[in-house]
Design an enzyme around this catalytic site. Structure first.
Site, short mmCIF file in Angstrom:
data_model
loop_
_atom_site.label_atom_id
_atom_site.label_comp_id
_atom_site.label_asym_id
_atom_site.label_seq_id
_atom_site.Cartn_x
_atom_site.Cartn_y
_atom_site.Cartn_z
N SER A 142 0.83 -1.20 0.00
CA SER A 142 0.00 0.00 0.00
C SER A 142 0.87 1.25 0.00
CB SER A 142 -0.89 -0.03 1.24
OG SER A 142 -1.68 1.12 1.25
N GLY A 143 0.61 2.13 -0.95
CA GLY A 143 1.37 3.39 -1.05
C GLY A 143 2.61 3.28 -1.91
N THR A 147 -1.44 2.43 -8.16
CA THR A 147 -2.53 3.17 -8.83
C THR A 147 -1.96 4.27 -9.71
OG1 THR A 147 -3.91 2.65 -6.96
CG2 THR A 147 -4.69 4.37 -8.41
N ASN A 192 -1.40 5.33 3.12
CA ASN A 192 -1.52 6.02 1.85
C ASN A 192 -2.76 6.92 1.89
OD1 ASN A 192 -1.77 6.76 -0.81
ND2 ASN A 192 -1.91 4.68 -1.64
N SER A 195 -5.49 5.42 -0.74
CA SER A 195 -5.30 3.97 -0.80
C SER A 195 -6.50 3.29 -1.48
CB SER A 195 -5.14 3.43 0.62
OG SER A 195 -4.91 2.05 0.56
N SER A 196 -6.19 2.42 -2.45
CA SER A 196 -7.28 1.69 -3.12
C SER A 196 -7.76 0.62 -2.15
CB SER A 196 -6.78 1.01 -4.38
OG SER A 196 -5.94 1.88 -5.09
N GLY A 424 -1.60 -4.53 -2.27
CA GLY A 424 -0.36 -5.24 -1.98
C GLY A 424 -0.43 -5.97 -0.66
N GLU A 426 -0.12 -6.87 2.99
CA GLU A 426 -0.35 -5.94 4.11
C GLU A 426 -0.07 -6.60 5.44
OE1 GLU A 426 -3.86 -2.85 2.72
OE2 GLU A 426 -4.34 -4.38 4.19
#
Ligand SMILES: Nc1ncnc2c1ncn2[C@@H]1O[C@H](COP(=O)(O)OP(=O)(O)OP(=O)(O)O)[C@@H](O)[C@H]1O
Ligand SMILES: [Mg+2]
Length: 1063
Positions: A142-143, A147, A192, A195-196, A424, A426
């Site tokens: 994440s981050g 994206t 993030n 974050s998605s 991703g 986590e």
């Protein structure tokens, strides 16, 4: 400049540019060589651009060092063979401009510095040329920038691909689907700010011309628990804040909302509604615009926003317990809003929120809920409403993206490019069901990644006819099996626990797990762990040893989340919704379907399996994203964090696989093209097969047999150092080649310039010479003709005027006239005049007269009155004396003076005696007595009316002009003269004999004054004069040698006058 390369003991390689100032090209304690092939700038050469060129490829430290060094220079991209490793710079590096896109279009992957666009372009070209579907798999935690990378790829395709025939609407929709999905599916997390919270796989369809014509999105497992709860420092999905911040007053009023996130319980859990990096207001505008682009009607937007608002209102529903501890809704207002926004009966909704419908023996029973159950039901409804709306939204976008030509035959010829942007791996302090699913997903994708890279490596070796050497790598299939295996896998056990009758809880699930998979090496619980590890595990937790590291999951909520239970009466209420979107989300068939729906984990597992199949059917490309620090700060390289990601992304593994046999491989054509200048036989061109050329080249370079292998189409080089040595040689060779090419080019350039100038000069010269020649020839011709005409005219000059002599005659006339102009007489005395031709004689004479008249006229005009008088007097003198008196010629050059005596020389008495009579002329004279001829000095004065003879102060004699009868003078050179006076005038004493030194002047003036010009007698020999009454005197003149005036014996006055030369 000669290039010197030195290897220094630390393993660094330096390039010596200046003997005293070495310029470092490479650093690195492990001797990392940093030069890369291809013509790159020094900055691009920092570190190696492809990890496979690391000498020490098994060393994680060398890997990290390379990554760090490049990151420091803002070089965020590095390859591992075809895999792109990207480190999030957390700053705008200005590397995604249109120019960058152009730079990477159509160029060979390895000829330009690593970049996402290089991957994008390679994938696109493969799609077009090989017509095979492609998939870009973007992974990372994440981050890490997944994206962002997806967006950049889409942007690349939207801007560089040809526009589809039916306009660019598809491109806009592809781009605009992003902000909408991000608004509904992304949220600020601790990791993030954007974050998605869902997985996304997007297909972009290209037609046979390579234009994007459609798209399709698959979404995976939205993290819906976020709708009702956020951890501290996190937010709910962006759309809620965007609506509250950016929505128009009117919209908010209609939705019954306040412009304050703090008023909504679902938005305050994380206590950070405001985030500095997010501008909800402007994002709202973007989303609103995007909704229109992706075909949302105004009504649909309203319906969608009603749902968003209804979630917020749901969150604000409160319950209070009645006497029987049953929950009662206390916030009627919210029910009213909900009823309006969702189009449901308020009473039905109220009842559904506080009761549960149970069907027992075919009978429906309503059982009241307690406070906790009611809150659970409310949250479950909020989550269901939101997540189903999200699914509907994806469906709606897909309908908008669907190619309009799907039915046409050309549709079959489209190719697909997939972009996978999935959450991703986590690891949090507290990991729950969501993390379990996400990490399982990553485990699956890693498995696919290893499988595909190994496979492609092996396939390449086989295709090239090179023996495959098995590679040792960790196969994570064992972990995937642990999660997904039928009956024995964690998901199966979880499902079983969810479905089984009786009191199933999260803890019973854990027990069951322990029973079933206790032997598994990658599974651990408090109970199964040894003494030491047990401390780090809670009783309600289990630990999985993922390929990327250990993760401890808390089983709390596993069953609930897996069941995803929504009470039946809530479902029924929603099925009756008048909101069209809701009614699509809650289908009535669902109620009558007796089959139990798939659990969340199973649904997720199935969708993942499907995804893996999709990906397998395509040619893969990989982007591995790395997050450099947890603080979202630019320029910070957190060694520990990155090392961890390198590990779990399997980058070292990937590198090992890639480097298992050979560090470097290139097609013969490419290799030969690059290095051919290093061998005289291959330079400048190699006529034979590229493979033979490469063989000759490597032999010349002295490659040892164990250093390389020749495949069918490629050369494989085992060690990077072999390649670097070749690169160094090329660098040196390039310098000299560049100099030679420069010299040749400059020579050529200047020679071309010189030749151009020379040609021009010759052209100008010849033109000018031609012009001069023509002018000269024309002049000669004219001269010859003129001469001929003149000669002919000369011959016929006497003939009457005819064409033959006309020119000559005219010429003679013209030249006479022109000549005359230069030879005109200068003054009236100049008598010269050119001789005219016969034809101009008369004209010449007229001209001459004219000229003379003109000169005279001019002369006359220019003379002064004094001079005029002088000339008049001289003219009179000439009239009287010229040729008659000897001393006249001597007087001619001497000017006549107006008077010879000044006023002071004349006695005042005389002047007084004269009264008002002015004296016109005065001259000293000598008077000879009439009798004795004694000379006496006297003055002669001329007045307007008389001649006056003065002796000192006395007027001796006054002769009025009327009485002056004549003047006599001799013809000799003497200066005697006689003034004859009227004899009858008794007052007069007789004629007067006088002598003046200026006799001509005196007599002329006297004659003029007395008007006796015609009475001047010039006598030869003697003059008789009246000496007194009745008595005459005689003066005899004789020429002699000198002047002598005496009284002769005969009583005459004898005058001897000297002879002058002029006579
Ligand atoms: N190439 C880049 N250049 C500049 N900034 C970047 C780049 N990639 C990522 N970022 C920054 O990092 C932030 C996080 O990136 P992104 O949202 O793409 O991460 P992610 O991998 O999708 O994370 P998640 O799994 O949470 O969705 C972005 O909002 C942006 O600010
Ligand atoms: Mg993302």
């Amino acid at each position: 400049m000669a290039l010197q390369v030195e290897l220094i003991p630390t393993g660094e390689i330096i390039r010596v540019v200046h003997p005293h100032r070495p310029c470092k090209l490479a650093l690195g304690s492990d001797g990392v060589r940093v030069t890369m092939e291809s013509a790159l700038t020094a900055r691009d050469r920092v570190g190696v651009q492809d990890f496979v060129l690391l000498e020490n490829f098994t060393s994680e430290a060398a890997f990290m060092e390379n990554l760090r060094r490049r990151f420091r220079e803002n070089l965020i991209y590095t390859y591992i063979g075809p895999v792109l490793v990207s480190v999030n710079p957390y700053r705008d590096l200005q590397i995604y401009s249109r120019q960058h896109m152009e730079r990477y279009r159509g160029v060979s992957f390895y000829e330009v510095p690593p970049h996402l666009f290089a991957v994008a372009d390679t994938v696109y070209r493969a799609l077009r040329t090989e017509r095979r579907d492609q998939a870009v798999m973007i992974s990372g935690e994440s981050g890490a920038g997944k994206t962002e990378a997806t967006k950049r790829l889409l942007q690349f395709y939207a801007e560089t691909c040809p526009a589809p025939e039916r306009g660019g609407a598809v491109r806009d929709r592809l781009l605009q689907s992003n902000p909408v999905l991000e608004a509904f599916g992304n949220a600020k997390t601790l990791r993030n700010d954007n974050s998605s919270r869902f997985g996304k796989y997007m297909d972009v369809q290209f037609d046979f011309k390579g234009a994007p014509v459609g798209g399709h999105i698959l979404s995976y497992l939205l993290e819906k628990s976020r709708v009702v709860h956020q951890n501290h420092g996190e937010r709910n999905f962006h759309i809620f804040y965007q609506l509250l911040e950016g929505g128009e007053e009117e919209t908010l009023r209609r939705l019954g909302l306040e412009r304050n996130p703090q008023s909504y319980l679902y938005l305050v859990k994380g206590q950070c509604a405001k985030v500095s990096s997010i501008n909800d207001k402007s994002d709202w505008k973007v989303v609103r615009k995007a909704l229109t682009v992706i075909d949302f009607t105004e009504e649909e937007v309203e319906e969608l926003l009603s749902i968003v608002a209804s979630v917020l209102h749901l969150g604000n529903i409160h319950f209070a317990a009645d006497e029987e501890s049953n929950a009662q809704v206390t916030t009627e207002n919210q029910i009213k809003y909900l009823s309006r926004l969702l189009g449901v009966e308020g009473a039905t909704l109220r009842e559904a929120l506080t009761h549960r419908k149970i069907i027992a023996k075919g009978e429906e029973l309503l059982s009241p809920l307690n406070l906790e159950q009611a809150a659970y039901a409310r949250d479950a409804l909020a989550k269901a409403v939101y997540s189903r709306t999200f699914t509907w939204l994806v469906g709606k976008i897909n309908r908008s993206l669907a190619s309009k030509d799907a039915e046409s035959p050309s549709w079959r010829s489209t190719t697909v490019l997939g972009l996978l942007d999935i959450y991703g791996f986590e690891v949090f302090q507290h990991n729950s069901f969501e993390q379990f699913c996400i990490n399982y997903c990553n485990e699956k994708l890693q498995q696919l990644f290893i499988e595909l890279t190994l496979k492609s490596e092996q396939e390449e070796y086989e295709a090239e006819g090179i023996a495959w050497e098995p590679v040792q790598y960790f196969n994570n299939k064992i972990i995937c099996d642990l999660v997904e295996e039928k009956f024995k896998g964690i998901i199966s056990i979880l499902d079983e626990e969810c479905l089984r009758p009786g009191e199933a809880t999260d803890l019973t699930f854990l027990e069951k797990l322990e029973d079933t998979v206790k032997q598994h090496p990658h599974f651990l619980t408090h109970k199964l762990a040894d003494q030491r590890t047990r401390k780090s595990l809670g009783r309600g937790e289990f630990r999985l040893l993922h390929y990327a590291g250990e993760v401890t999951y808390s089983v709390t909520g596993f069953l609930d989340k897996n069941n995803d239970l929504l009470f039946r009466n809530l479902k029924e209420t929603m099925c009756s919704s008048k909101n069209p979107i809701m009614s699509q989300c809650f289908d009535r068939n669902e109620l009558s379907d007796k089959k139990r729906p798939e659990t969340v984990a199973t649904q997720f597992k199935l969708s993942l399996l499907q995804l893996v199949e999709i990906l397998k059917s395509k040619e893969p490309a990989y982007v591995r994203c790395i997050k450099p620090n947890d603080a979202k700060q630019p320029g910070r390289f957190d060694e520990v964090l990155i090392r961890h990601q390198v590990k779990y992304l399997g980058l070292m593994e990937n590198l090992r696989v890639r480097r298992a046999g050979f560090a470097y491989r290139r097609k013969y054509e490419v290799f030969l093209q690059r290095y051919k200048s290093l061998c005289p036989e291959t330079w400048p061109t190699w006529a034979g097969r590229p493979q033979d050329g490469v063989a000759v080249l490597v032999r010349h370079l002295g490659y040892k047999p164990e250093e390389y292998k020749m495949g069918r189409t490629k050369i494989f080089i085992r060690f990077p150092k072999t390649l670097f040595a070749t690169e160094d040689a090329l660098e040196v060779r390039r310098q000299s080649l560049a100099t030679k090419i420069q010299a040749a080019w400059r020579g050529f350039h200047w020679r071309q310039k010189f030749l151009r100038v020379k040609r021009s000069a010759i052209c100008i010269q010849s033109w000018w010479r031609g012009t001069l020649g023509r002018r000269k020839a024309a002049k000669r011709k004219w001269a010859a003709q003129t001469i001929r005409r003149l000669i002919r005219g000369f011959i016929l000059r006497h003939a009457p005027r005819c064409p033959e002599n006309a020119f000559f005659l005219d010429h003679v006339r013209t030249s006479f006239l022109l000549n005359l102009r230069r030879q005109l007489p200068r003054n009236v005395l100049d008598t010269s005049w050119p001789t005219p031709p016969p034809a101009l004689r008369e004209a010449s004479e007229l001209l001459r007269e004219l000229c003379m008249k003109n000169m005279v006229w001019k002369y006359c005009r220019s003379i002064s009155p004094e001079w005029k008088q002088q000339l008049q007097q001289k003219a009179v003198a000439s009239e009287i004396f010229k040729g008659k008196k000897d001393n006249y010629p001597q007087s001619v050059p001497r000017l006549f003076i107006s008077t010879r005596l000044g006023a002071d020389e004349i006695s005042p008495k005389v002047l007084q005696a004269l009264g008002s009579e002015p004296i016109q002329y005065a001259v000293p004279v000598v008077k000879y007595d009439r009798k004795g001829y004694k000379p006496r000095s006297r003055q002669l004065l001329l007045t307007p009316s008389a001649v006056v003879i003065v002796e000192d102060a006395k007027v001796k004699q006054r002769i009025d002009y009327a009485n002056l009868t004549g003047i006599s003078v001799s013809s000799l050179s003497d200066s005697l003269f006689v003034l004859h006076v009227q004899r009858e005038d008794n007052k007069q004493k007789g004629d007067v004999v006088l002598q003046s030194d200026h006799v001509i002047e005196t007599l002329t003036k006297t004659a003029l004054s007395a008007d006796r010009v015609n009475h001047v007698n010039i006598n030869q020999g003697s003059i008789t004069f009246a000496g007194g009454p009745g008595r005459d005197g005689i003066i005899d003149f004789t020429p002699g040698s000198e002047l002598l005036i005496t009284k002769a014996k005969n009583g005459h006055l004898a005058v001897v006058a000297p002879r002058l030369n002029s006579r």
